[in-house]
Design an enzyme around this catalytic site. Structure first.
Site, PDB file in Angstrom:
ATOM      1  N   ASP A   1      21.514 -20.950 -53.862  1.00 24.99           N
ATOM      2  CA  ASP A   1      22.953 -20.769 -54.052  1.00 24.99           C
ATOM      3  C   ASP A   1      23.704 -20.464 -52.754  1.00 24.99           C
ATOM      4  OD1 ASP A   1      22.118 -18.147 -53.706  1.00 24.99           O
ATOM      5  OD2 ASP A   1      22.925 -17.396 -55.604  1.00 24.99           O
TER       6      ASP A   1
ATOM      7  N   ASP B   1      16.960 -19.193 -53.813  1.00 26.77           N
ATOM      8  CA  ASP B   1      17.263 -19.779 -55.110  1.00 26.77           C
ATOM      9  C   ASP B   1      18.309 -20.882 -55.048  1.00 26.77           C
ATOM     10  OD1 ASP B   1      19.369 -18.016 -54.566  1.00 26.77           O
ATOM     11  OD2 ASP B   1      19.713 -17.565 -56.680  1.00 26.77           O
TER      12      ASP B   1
ATOM     13  N   ASP C   1      19.025 -20.997 -49.306  1.00 27.68           N
ATOM     14  CA  ASP C   1      18.220 -19.788 -49.466  1.00 27.68           C
ATOM     15  C   ASP C   1      17.199 -19.917 -50.582  1.00 27.68           C
ATOM     16  OD1 ASP C   1      20.062 -19.740 -51.561  1.00 27.68           O
ATOM     17  OD2 ASP C   1      20.050 -17.553 -51.660  1.00 27.68           O
TER      18      ASP C   1
ATOM     19  N   HIS D   1      17.940 -14.475 -51.685  1.00 34.92           N
ATOM     20  CA  HIS D   1      17.614 -14.660 -50.272  1.00 34.92           C
ATOM     21  C   HIS D   1      16.584 -13.656 -49.779  1.00 34.92           C
ATOM     22  CE1 HIS D   1      20.742 -11.740 -50.846  1.00 34.92           C
ATOM     23  NE2 HIS D   1      20.513 -11.227 -49.660  1.00 34.92           N
TER      24      HIS D   1
ATOM     25  N   LYS E   1      27.537 -19.835 -57.142  1.00 34.90           N
ATOM     26  CA  LYS E   1      27.677 -20.469 -55.839  1.00 34.90           C
ATOM     27  C   LYS E   1      26.593 -21.521 -55.702  1.00 34.90           C
ATOM     28  CE  LYS E   1      25.620 -16.267 -53.746  1.00 34.90           C
ATOM     29  NZ  LYS E   1      25.939 -15.252 -54.763  1.00 34.90           N
TER      30      LYS E   1
END
Length: 542
Positions: free
Chosen positions: A280, A278, A276, A113, A375
């Site tokens: 997750d 990437d 975000d 993020h 996540k």
């Protein structure tokens, strides 16, 4: 031809909770990235001829480092590398590809993020064969190797065309450039009731997703617009850009305020979500209701059977220690195992592999399940759409009904970013010295019941993690937690977590910061936050 290159170690390559993160100019130093990549390979065994998965979030310097990884993987003896087209693979998609194709592991290039660009952040993370982040024993081995490294090995070969799907030879190793979206989208269609969500959207339910100029744009377009029938343009900022289009790709009420304001407006969408850098993390907003990450975990767990992939129920729930206890109340009512772990998704991996838990979450806008070992932002967003479609109730109605049944955990996180490192460490050290004397002390109407520095013993492998955050617990269930984050690249981020449980439904409409005001004041008094950091208030409140 394989070339051996002499090098000298850097002393600052200790991975944090999510790999090694530094500014781009740091990674661009001579041999800096190569040293860390070689240290990863030197810390692993048994990968000769095996497959490696490589991808990233498309941030600045992503393509350059991918070429280094490919050539060094060939030199190290991997048989194959699977890399996302354009160098793109969201973190959850990379986890899925590792698992689906039984790869030895994967290297994910991302700083999650954090902002991207020539002077902003970059990161390298190693994931093991279960698709999850490397455990501490591996990251410690990587760090120790990086401190004494004297050479790295790299194939002398031309760069691979990352933009063309297909197989290529690199010094005898196969490089397979894959569609980064296809496998992940197919998995989501297995887990969720796409027909019900399509009916919801075709019936006029308006959905918008802000991909923040980051990696989930292609995934959200394929799933939301192409497979679920949302109008073109429902996915905003959908093209991954090296600098994320100037966005700070952190889906919270500060950096996704435009989306929040749009959903809250009279003629705005019914449902908004953001992910975000990437892919997750997630933020979910319904008309008139922001869903806190802690509540989101609890509500997904309570409604898991709405989704076909979880129709038989879930095995258990896990949450990071700073995350609110909302999910604990669901686990208790459903008779499920509940696990409290340190911050960091790697701590959930053993529990999922052992079949102890299905759904996991962290207060830092991360939720996921055993479908991967990371996540998963888009997964959480689709789960919410599935719940809304099946229950035929709004997000706000679902949240309020949940509070009425389980009680409300008022909860907030205050981030003090880029605090002087010595000052932040001094604050934590002073708190530790106070721990023994805090129980029994009274601060206004609040009486300290217990105080500790959280430690965790993994119930699967017996490993112990200490100094994971300082907890001050008050009578009645309220608490404050202090910890230093491992996700920044400059200074230290002090995080204060504040929580109050309120079972009385007639008191569920108090503004969150007002409901927590006395606890926030006491936290500052106990830790001397303003005095020690020189800050009048937090940088970000979520």
């Amino acid at each position: 031809m394989i070339r051996t290159v002499p090098t000298a170690p850097y002393k600052d390559q200790k991975p944090g909770t999510s790999g090694l993160r530094k500014k781009v100019p740091v990674f661009a130093q001579e041999n800096y990235a190569e040293n860390f990549i070689q240290s990863i390979f030197d810390s692993l065994e048994g990968f000769a001829g095996q497959a490696l998965v490589v991808g990233g979030d498309g941030r600045y310097y992503n393509r350059e480092v991918i070429q280094k990884v490919l050539k060094m993987a060939a030199a190290a003896g991997f048989g194959k590398v699977m890399v996302g087209q354009g160098g793109i693979l969201s973190t959850p998609a990379a986890s899925h590809v590792i698992r689906k194709y039984k790869a030895f592991g994967g290297i994910i290039l991302s700083a999650s993020h954090n902002p991207g660009g020539p002077t902003e952040d970059f990161g390298i993370k190693y994931n093991i064969g279960n698709g999850g982040p490397a455990p501490e024993k591996i990251t410690e081995a990587i760090f120790e190797r990086s401190r004494i490294i004297e050479e790295y090995r790299i194939a002398d070969a031309a760069d691979i065309d990352l933009d063309t799907v297909g197989s290529f030879d690199l010094a005898g190793m196969t490089v397979e450039v894959i569609d980064p979206v296809a496998d992940y989208a197919a998995l989501m269609e297995e887990l969720f009731d796409f027909a019900a969500i399509r009916d919801l959207i075709s019936g006029g339910f308006r959905v918008v997703i802000d991909s923040m100029g980051a990696v989930t744009g292609p995934y959200a377009r394929e799933i939301l617009e192409k497979r679920l029938g949302a109008p073109a343009g429902s996915v905003r900022n959908a093209t991954p850009l090296p600098d994320f289009g100037g966005h700070h790709p952190d889906p919270n009420l500060v950096h996704a305020k435009e989306l929040y304001d749009d959903v809250m407006s009279a003629d705005g969408p019914d449902f908004g979500a953001a992910s975000d850098g990437d892919g997750d993390r997630n933020m979910v907003v319904g008309k008139g209701m922001f869903v806190t990450p802690s509540d989101s975990l609890a509500i997904i767990a309570a409604n898991a059977r709405c989704a076909p992939g979880y129709a038989d129920g879930i095995a258990g729930i896990a949450r990071s220690m700073p995350t609110s206890a909302a999910a604990d109340r669901v686990a208790e009512k459903l008779g499920l195992g509940m696990y409290e772990t340190p911050t960091g998704w790697k701590y959930f991996g053993n529990l999922m592999d052992a079949g102890k838990v299905t759904v996991c979450g962290e207060e830092s806008f991360g939720t996921g399940s055993s479908h991967v070992r990371e996540k998963d932002g888009l997964w959480a967003i689709l789960f919410w759409l599935n719940i809304v479609a099946v229950r035929k109730e709004s997000v706000a109605e679902i949240v309020r009904m949940h509070w009425a049944e389980y009680g409300r955990n008022y909860y907030s996180r205050h981030d003090y970013e880029e605090v002087d490192t010595d000052a932040a460490n001094g604050l934590m050290d002073a708190l530790r010295e106070k721990l023994a004397s805090l129980p029994g002390q009274t601060f206004g109407d609040l009486k300290v019941e217990a105080a500790d520095d959280f430690a965790y013993t993994d119930p699967i492998d017996g490993s112990i993690s200490t100094n994971q955050g300082i907890r001050v617990l008050f009578q009645g269930g309220s608490r404050v937690v202090f910890r230093l984050s491992g996700t920044g690249t400059s200074g230290a981020t002090l995080r204060l977590y504040v929580e109050r449980y309120e079972p009385d439904a007639t008191r569920h409409d108090v503004e969150t910061q007002a409901a927590l005001a006395d606890l926030i004041s006491v936290a500052d008094e106990i830790a001397e936050i303003a005095k020690r950091t020189g800050r009048d208030g937090p940088t970000v409140i979520t």
